[in-house]
Each structure stands twice: as structure tokens, then as C-alpha cells.
Write an enzyme that holds these catalytic residues in place. Structure first.
Site, mmCIF file in Angstrom:
data_model
loop_
_atom_site.group_PDB
_atom_site.id
_atom_site.type_symbol
_atom_site.label_atom_id
_atom_site.label_comp_id
_atom_site.label_asym_id
_atom_site.label_seq_id
_atom_site.Cartn_x
_atom_site.Cartn_y
_atom_site.Cartn_z
ATOM 1 N N HIS A 29 -1.055 -0.439 5.682
ATOM 2 C CA HIS A 29 -1.684 0.434 6.685
ATOM 3 C C HIS A 29 -0.885 1.701 6.980
ATOM 4 O O HIS A 29 -0.633 2.041 8.128
ATOM 5 C CB HIS A 29 -1.960 -0.339 7.973
ATOM 6 C CG HIS A 29 -3.029 -1.371 7.823
ATOM 7 N ND1 HIS A 29 -3.681 -1.897 8.900
ATOM 8 C CD2 HIS A 29 -3.574 -1.963 6.731
ATOM 9 C CE1 HIS A 29 -4.583 -2.793 8.478
ATOM 10 N NE2 HIS A 29 -4.521 -2.829 7.157
ATOM 11 N N GLN A 46 0.821 -1.209 0.000
ATOM 12 C CA GLN A 46 0.000 0.000 0.000
ATOM 13 C C GLN A 46 0.857 1.262 0.000
ATOM 14 O O GLN A 46 0.338 2.376 0.041
ATOM 15 C CB GLN A 46 -0.923 0.002 1.226
ATOM 16 C CG GLN A 46 -1.928 -1.128 1.216
ATOM 17 C CD GLN A 46 -2.686 -1.244 2.536
ATOM 18 O OE1 GLN A 46 -2.518 -0.460 3.454
ATOM 19 N NE2 GLN A 46 -3.534 -2.249 2.610
#
Length: 196
Positions: free
Chosen positions: A121, A55
Site C-alpha cells: 500500500h 508492492q
């Protein structure tokens, strides 16, 4: 539905006030200006080097509260450093000249602390309060869980800063100093959106 354009892992977009441009981040590390009326595209130079993994990459972009007069934009990205990777937030002046665009004077205002292992995250979404006084940054728990409850780190938090990156006066834990003074709320997992 009529397709207008295709982008490479588009992550965030912002209509830039007073301009025809839509600023669009692409997670692998490219910032693009796009004019929906003419389909014109400009790649923006001067973007920080990003960690492109999971991510991680180039994250959010918002026009600063004084964009109309100084063309300041705020952006977030994932960087490498001691201990692993973490999100960073900076600001720069967006300069558009005919067929070219660049970020001038990029300065880092905030870093997720601590850097850690993993590629998930990061969160790193940005939003200014409606009055333009405060910059809110979402900071994910980096899939480590426990740090979200630890007030000595910024993982799993929403931080509230001044536009120059200082802890905002009146934050709930301002009297504790350090990174704790940045905390607005805590116990978050991976807040991927902020809006007023």
C-alpha cells in the site's frame, strides 16, 4: 492480438510528448524507453535505488508540464530509511543520446511520512492538473489503516504539491503547516490510479 514486447513487472507507462518513446517503469527498479514503431529499447541510467519488496519498487513516471522544452520527468519509488520504508517522488531531466539514455540531476521533492514497516500500500501514483500548476501524489495507508484519518501524517492521503514539491497554496489544511499542509484529501486505502 499481436504481442509487441515483454517487460519485467511493468508498473507504469507514459508516452513522452514530441518523441517516439514510451517510458515504462519496471517494479524491480528499471526504467525503459520503448519505441513501439521500431521495437527499439533503451535502458535509462541514473534511476534511484529502490526497495524491491512486495508492492514496493519503482513506481510511476509522468512527463512534466514543461517536458517539451526541458525534458523534465517526475517519478516515484520506494526507499528505505529510519523506521522502515516509504514512497518518494523526484524529478530529473531525461537525456536521450543515440543508443543511450539517462536521468540527470535527480532531486527528491516529496517523501511519504512517516516511513514504516511492511511492503504494501505505497500507492505513489502521480498526475498533474490539466493546467500543469499542481502535482497530485497518491499515498497509501501502508496497510496500517488508522493513519489514513490522521492529518499529521501523509499515509492514506492524496497530496497536492507545486511542481517543485511545495504544498500547493489553497490546500484545505494549508494553515496547519508541516506535512498537513500537503493534504488534498484523506481517508484513502491504496489509490493506485490518478487521472483527470
Amino acid at each position: 492480438v499481436t504481442p509487441v514486447a515483454a517487460f519485467d513487472e511493468a508498473w507504469a507507462l507514459e508516452f513522452l510528448p514530441g518523441t517516439p518513446w514510451l517510458a515504462l517503469t519496471q517494479r524491480p527498479g528499471t526504467l525503459v524507453l520503448f519505441d513501439p514503431a521500431t521495437s527499439t529499447r533503451l535502458r535509462v541510467d541514473g534511476v534511484p535505488r529502490v526497495v524491491d519488496a512486495g508492492q514496493g519498487g519503482l513506481g510511476d513516471l509522468v512527463a512534466g508540464p514543461t517536458f517539451a522544452t526541458d525534458q523534465t520527468v517526475y517519478l516515484s519509488w520506494v526507499e528505505a530509511g529510519q523506521g522502515g520504508t516509504g514512497a518518494a517522488v523526484g524529478r530529473a531531466r531525461l537525456v536521450v543520446e543515440q543508443d543511450a539514455a539517462r536521468l540527470d540531476g535527480l532531486e527528491v521533492l516529496w517523501r511519504q511520512a512517516p516511513k514504516t514497516s511492511g511492503a504494501g500500500h505505497f500507492a505513489h501514483r502521480l498526475a498533474f492538473s490539466p493546467d500543469g500548476q499542481y502535482l497530485f501524489v497518491s499515498s497509501g495507508d501502508r496497510q496500517k489503516m488508522q493513519p489514513a484519518q490522521d492529518l499529521d501524517v501523509t499515509l492514506g492521503k492524496i497530496v497536492r504539491l507545486t511542481p517543485s514539491g511545495e504544498p500547493a497554496p489553497g490546500n484545505p489544511f494549508a494553515d496547519r503547516g508541516g506535512v498537513t499542509a500537503q493534504v488534498w484529501s484523506y481517508g484513502h486505502r491504496n489509490p493506485l490510479g490518478l487521472a483527470f
